[in-house]
Design a protein around this motif. Sequence first.
Motif, PDB file in Angstrom:
ATOM      1  N   VAL A  63      38.848  26.814  25.529  1.00  0.00           N
ATOM      2  CA  VAL A  63      39.582  26.950  26.786  1.00  0.00           C
ATOM      3  C   VAL A  63      39.987  28.413  26.932  1.00  0.00           C
ATOM      4  O   VAL A  63      40.589  28.991  26.021  1.00  0.00           O
ATOM      5  N   PHE A  64      39.624  29.012  28.058  1.00  0.00           N
ATOM      6  CA  PHE A  64      40.104  30.350  28.405  1.00  0.00           C
ATOM      7  C   PHE A  64      41.258  30.155  29.380  1.00  0.00           C
ATOM      8  O   PHE A  64      41.082  29.584  30.450  1.00  0.00           O
ATOM      9  N   LEU A  65      42.426  30.630  28.991  1.00  0.00           N
ATOM     10  CA  LEU A  65      43.629  30.461  29.794  1.00  0.00           C
ATOM     11  C   LEU A  65      44.154  31.845  30.144  1.00  0.00           C
ATOM     12  O   LEU A  65      44.559  32.599  29.273  1.00  0.00           O
ATOM     13  N   ASN A  66      44.112  32.182  31.416  1.00  0.00           N
ATOM     14  CA  ASN A  66      44.466  33.516  31.893  1.00  0.00           C
ATOM     15  C   ASN A  66      45.847  33.482  32.544  1.00  0.00           C
ATOM     16  O   ASN A  66      46.027  32.848  33.581  1.00  0.00           O
ATOM     17  N   ILE A  67      46.827  34.162  31.943  1.00  0.00           N
ATOM     18  CA  ILE A  67      48.185  34.183  32.492  1.00  0.00           C
ATOM     19  C   ILE A  67      48.256  35.196  33.628  1.00  0.00           C
ATOM     20  O   ILE A  67      47.971  36.382  33.431  1.00  0.00           O
ATOM     21  N   LEU A  68      48.646  34.715  34.797  1.00  0.00           N
ATOM     22  CA  LEU A  68      48.762  35.577  35.970  1.00  0.00           C
ATOM     23  C   LEU A  68      50.167  36.163  36.073  1.00  0.00           C
ATOM     24  O   LEU A  68      51.149  35.425  36.054  1.00  0.00           O
ATOM     25  N   THR A  69      50.238  37.482  36.188  1.00  0.00           N
ATOM     26  CA  THR A  69      51.500  38.130  36.512  1.00  0.00           C
ATOM     27  C   THR A  69      51.370  38.905  37.820  1.00  0.00           C
ATOM     28  O   THR A  69      52.362  39.252  38.426  1.00  0.00           O
ATOM     29  N   GLN A  70      50.123  39.168  38.219  1.00  0.00           N
ATOM     30  CA  GLN A  70      49.828  39.857  39.480  1.00  0.00           C
ATOM     31  C   GLN A  70      48.597  39.210  40.108  1.00  0.00           C
ATOM     32  O   GLN A  70      47.778  38.621  39.409  1.00  0.00           O
ATOM     33  N   ALA A  71      48.464  39.367  41.392  1.00  0.00           N
ATOM     34  CA  ALA A  71      47.342  38.765  42.114  1.00  0.00           C
ATOM     35  C   ALA A  71      45.994  39.289  41.631  1.00  0.00           C
ATOM     36  O   ALA A  71      45.021  38.560  41.595  1.00  0.00           O
ATOM     37  N   LYS A  72      45.933  40.540  41.214  1.00  0.00           N
ATOM     38  CA  LYS A  72      44.650  41.137  40.836  1.00  0.00           C
ATOM     39  C   LYS A  72      44.161  40.698  39.458  1.00  0.00           C
ATOM     40  O   LYS A  72      43.142  41.160  38.997  1.00  0.00           O
ATOM     41  N   GLU A  73      44.866  39.777  38.800  1.00  0.00           N
ATOM     42  CA  GLU A  73      44.506  39.373  37.451  1.00  0.00           C
ATOM     43  C   GLU A  73      43.664  38.101  37.370  1.00  0.00           C
ATOM     44  O   GLU A  73      43.239  37.719  36.291  1.00  0.00           O
ATOM     45  N   SER A  74      43.412  37.433  38.452  1.00  0.00           N
ATOM     46  CA  SER A  74      42.692  36.164  38.419  1.00  0.00           C
ATOM     47  C   SER A  74      41.294  36.307  37.827  1.00  0.00           C
ATOM     48  O   SER A  74      40.566  37.246  38.136  1.00  0.00           O
ATOM     49  N   LEU A  75      40.915  35.344  36.997  1.00  0.00           N
ATOM     50  CA  LEU A  75      39.554  35.318  36.442  1.00  0.00           C
ATOM     51  C   LEU A  75      38.507  35.124  37.519  1.00  0.00           C
ATOM     52  O   LEU A  75      37.339  35.404  37.315  1.00  0.00           O
ATOM     53  N   PHE A  76      38.936  34.630  38.683  1.00  0.00           N
ATOM     54  CA  PHE A  76      37.996  34.241  39.718  1.00  0.00           C
ATOM     55  C   PHE A  76      37.797  35.304  40.806  1.00  0.00           C
ATOM     56  O   PHE A  76      37.065  35.087  41.758  1.00  0.00           O
ATOM     57  N   LEU A  77      38.426  36.464  40.649  1.00  0.00           N
ATOM     58  CA  LEU A  77      38.162  37.583  41.551  1.00  0.00           C
ATOM     59  C   LEU A  77      36.828  38.211  41.152  1.00  0.00           C
ATOM     60  O   LEU A  77      36.524  38.311  39.959  1.00  0.00           O
ATOM     61  N   PRO A  78      36.013  38.627  42.113  1.00  0.00           N
ATOM     62  CA  PRO A  78      34.655  39.103  41.801  1.00  0.00           C
ATOM     63  C   PRO A  78      34.581  40.190  40.723  1.00  0.00           C
ATOM     64  O   PRO A  78      33.752  40.089  39.806  1.00  0.00           O
ATOM     65  N   GLU A  79      35.429  41.200  40.781  1.00  0.00           N
ATOM     66  CA  GLU A  79      35.335  42.284  39.805  1.00  0.00           C
ATOM     67  C   GLU A  79      35.746  41.826  38.407  1.00  0.00           C
ATOM     68  O   GLU A  79      35.178  42.250  37.403  1.00  0.00           O
TER      69      GLU A  79
END
Length: 163
Positions: free
Chosen positions: A49-65
């Motif tokens: 399981v990859f669990l990505n903690i968001l603290t800012q909008a630009k941190e999502s695993l699902f953003l293209p970059e």
Amino acid sequence: MKDYIQYLQDVLGLQSVMLPKSDQEPLGTQFYGPQGPFQPTEFQHYELVFLNILTQAKESLFLPEVQDLFGKMKTAMKLKNIQVLELDCTVDDRSLLPSELAKLCEGKVVVVFSSFPKDLGEFIFKGPGHWIETYSPSYLLEDAGAKKVVWNDLQKVMKELGL
């Protein structure tokens, strides 16, 4: 957070996004997949399981970059025949994260991505699996020097999974 929600609505076309009923209401621990809130129909076991903690909008695993770099990381790990789950999450209290995830699924190994990892690179038993925390792919886009640290951590995960 509002920029992230606006992005999800405008660019990805999601209708239901992760805003609480009011700006004053705490989010608690919530999990999100590429299509929005993660709500499995049945309890499942994942090897990783990859669990990505968001603290800012630009941190999502699902953003293209971010997704581009994360894809390269997974390719380098050679994750071909194992069950993998990828989630973004918001947390108020990190100590509750294992118990909150355990309500939805179980992971043999959980990799927690964060811009501010607590126990960097150390395997810790939490629940039925091993947890390891390292820098998030979005953090690596800003600080390429941390890539070596993350790669060392991912190699520990590969060894644990027998890859």
